[in-house]
Scaffold this active site. Structure first.
Site, short mmCIF file in Angstrom:
data_model
loop_
_atom_site.label_atom_id
_atom_site.label_comp_id
_atom_site.label_asym_id
_atom_site.label_seq_id
_atom_site.Cartn_x
_atom_site.Cartn_y
_atom_site.Cartn_z
N LYS A 26 0.81 -1.07 0.05
CA LYS A 26 -0.05 -0.26 0.12
C LYS A 26 0.91 0.99 -0.05
CE LYS A 26 -3.88 2.06 2.49
NZ LYS A 26 -4.68 1.87 3.83
N SER A 74 -9.48 1.96 3.08
CA SER A 74 -8.64 2.73 2.08
C SER A 74 -7.41 1.79 1.63
CB SER A 74 -7.82 3.92 2.89
OG SER A 74 -7.02 3.26 4.15
N SER A 106 -10.11 -0.24 7.08
CA SER A 106 -9.51 -0.03 5.63
C SER A 106 -8.73 -1.43 5.33
CB SER A 106 -8.43 1.09 5.79
OG SER A 106 -8.88 2.20 5.95
#
Length: 440
Positions: free
Chosen positions: A77, A146, A170
């Site tokens: 990420k 996210s 997330s």
């Protein structure tokens, strides 16, 4: 290679039956085929990914030590610093940002022999404003957030493993929408040094994988004490891989928790969830939470917004006009929170953890929704309400891709464990996954 389990693939790589370069070539071919409509990556350099793999192959050929993830492609990420790739945190304010050092978690993955394929898409500053990624099952729908790119990349078969984060929902939410295993370890088990800091009270590193045992393997690699993370403590590394694979002495005892938000669950998801509970039979009992949990969601927001306001002060003061309206509202709310309310919310967390853990003395895991239903149409990342309280408590959580909604799309089932007892939770999660598969 697609038919092999991750453990079998690792054995083949370590034994030389498969080259790391061959493994990465297959990964890149799947990315080229699948990523057009999905858009999971924000940085991808195929030649550099292959160069990492070739270096691993040369090291193995020379008889040098090789790690437990030798040659395995991993997506990261884009909030985790990487010394050889940009880390832009999903905001134009950090465009072109190039860290000098790897984050602690990424360094451990490299030490284990993983190939860092590239950086996966995050929402703006790992909060709510979505990036470009779409759901692999239906590009008209959100992948969640996210950690949108990480979940989508694993779901589309682009990489076997990916790293994300969770400050609210997330990891669990995008895993549930994309139909993969998402695992949020106990708070403080994986270092967040070198990752974008939203809230030291709430931030967790998250894991995406195709199976519970794969998630356990990746997480265990990163569970090394780091004194620079203030929420870590020196402790023995949990033997997650061994524990997750252990056979239970008997059927687990599970608690089914609808929560007070059950009315927000879509009708088809309610039906699917109740059918799942029925299939699990006598090992499930329905419970309700003590009344003191009623404040958990409000307390989470107070803590999150206050700490985000502090940690994003530079972005707010220097580039407010380049931030989304939603992020500006979070920061401005955090700036208005009285110190007494913030401190009261933080002080209440141990009481909630104690009450939660008391329930887990009687059960192996708590079974509860991960999301309200299938991934919504559009770009909004979806409602994290079923993750909020458990993120506040810092207890381990895992989303299992066990249900389907009216459109045939995934709906994750969330399992919760006792804080610090992640191995027991993953063992139970593996048992449930196998028990349901046998009934199919």
């Amino acid at each position: 290679m697609a038919e092999k389990s991750l453990a079998e693939t690792i054995t083949a790589l370590r034994g030389g039956a498969v080259a790391a370069e061959q493994m990465v070539e297959g990964c890149l071919a799947r990315i080229e085929k699948a990523d057009g409509p999905v858009q999971a990556w924000t940085f991808l350099d195929p030649e550099y990914a292959l160069a990492q793999a070739r270096a691993l192959d040369k090291a193995r050929a020379k008889g040098q030590p090789i790690g437990p993830l030798h040659g395995i492609p991993v997506g990261i990420k884009d909030i985790f610093d990487t010394s050889d790739m940009p880390t832009e945190n999903g905001t134009v304010l950090h465009a072109g940002r190039q860290p000098q050092r790897d984050s602690f978690a990424v360094a451990l993955l490299r030490q284990a022999g993983a190939v860092i394929v590239g950086k996966t898409v995050t929402t703006e500053m790992a909060l709510f404003t979505p990036g470009k990624t779409r759901n692999p099952h239906d590009p008209a729908r959100t992948p969640g957030g996210s950690s949108s790119g990480s979940a989508a990349a694993v779901a589309a078969g682009m990489v076997p493993l990916a790293v994300g984060s969770q400050t609210n929902g997330s990891t669990i939410r995008p895993a549930a929408f994309c139909g993969v295993v998402g695992y949020k370890p106990t708070h403080g088990l994986i270092s967040r040094q070198g990752a974008l800091l939203l809230s030291h009270t709430l931030d967790h590193v998250g894991i995406f994988a195709a199976s519970v045992t794969d998630a356990a393997l990746l997480a265990e690699i990163m569970m090394v004490y780091d004194g620079s993370d203030p929420d870590m403590r020196p402790r023995a590394r949990p033997e997650l891989s061994r524990l997750a694979a252990e056979e239970l002495p008997s059927s687990p005892k599970l608690a089914f928790l609808r929560t007070s938000m059950w009315g927000q669950v879509d009708e088809d998801a309610q039906t699917a969830f109740e059918a799942l509970v029925g299939r699990l039979g006598r090992c499930v009992e329905e419970i309700e939470l003590p009344s003191l949990f009623e404040v958990a969601i409000d307390h989470h927001r107070l803590i999150q917004d206050t700490e985000v306001a502090v940690n994003f002060a530079a972005e707010y003061s220097q580039g407010r006009d380049k931030l989304s309206q939603g992020l500006v509202e979070i920061i401005e709310h955090g700036l208005r929170v009285p110190a007494s309310e913030y401190l009261r919310a933080v002080a209440h967390i141990p009481q909630l953890v104690q009450a939660h853990d008391a329930l887990l003395h009687r059960y192996d895991a708590i079974l509860t929704p991960a999301v309200p239903g299938e991934a919504p149409v559009g770009t909004a990342t979806g409602n994290p309400i079923f993750c909020t309280a458990w993120t506040l408590l810092g207890v381990p959580a895992v989303s299992l891709p066990l249900l389907r909604g009216r459109h045939g799309l995934p709906i994750g089932v969330q399992l919760l464990g006792q804080r610090g007892n992640d191995g027991r939770l993953l063992r139970t999660a593996r048992w449930i996954t196998e028990a349901i598969a046998k009934q199919a």
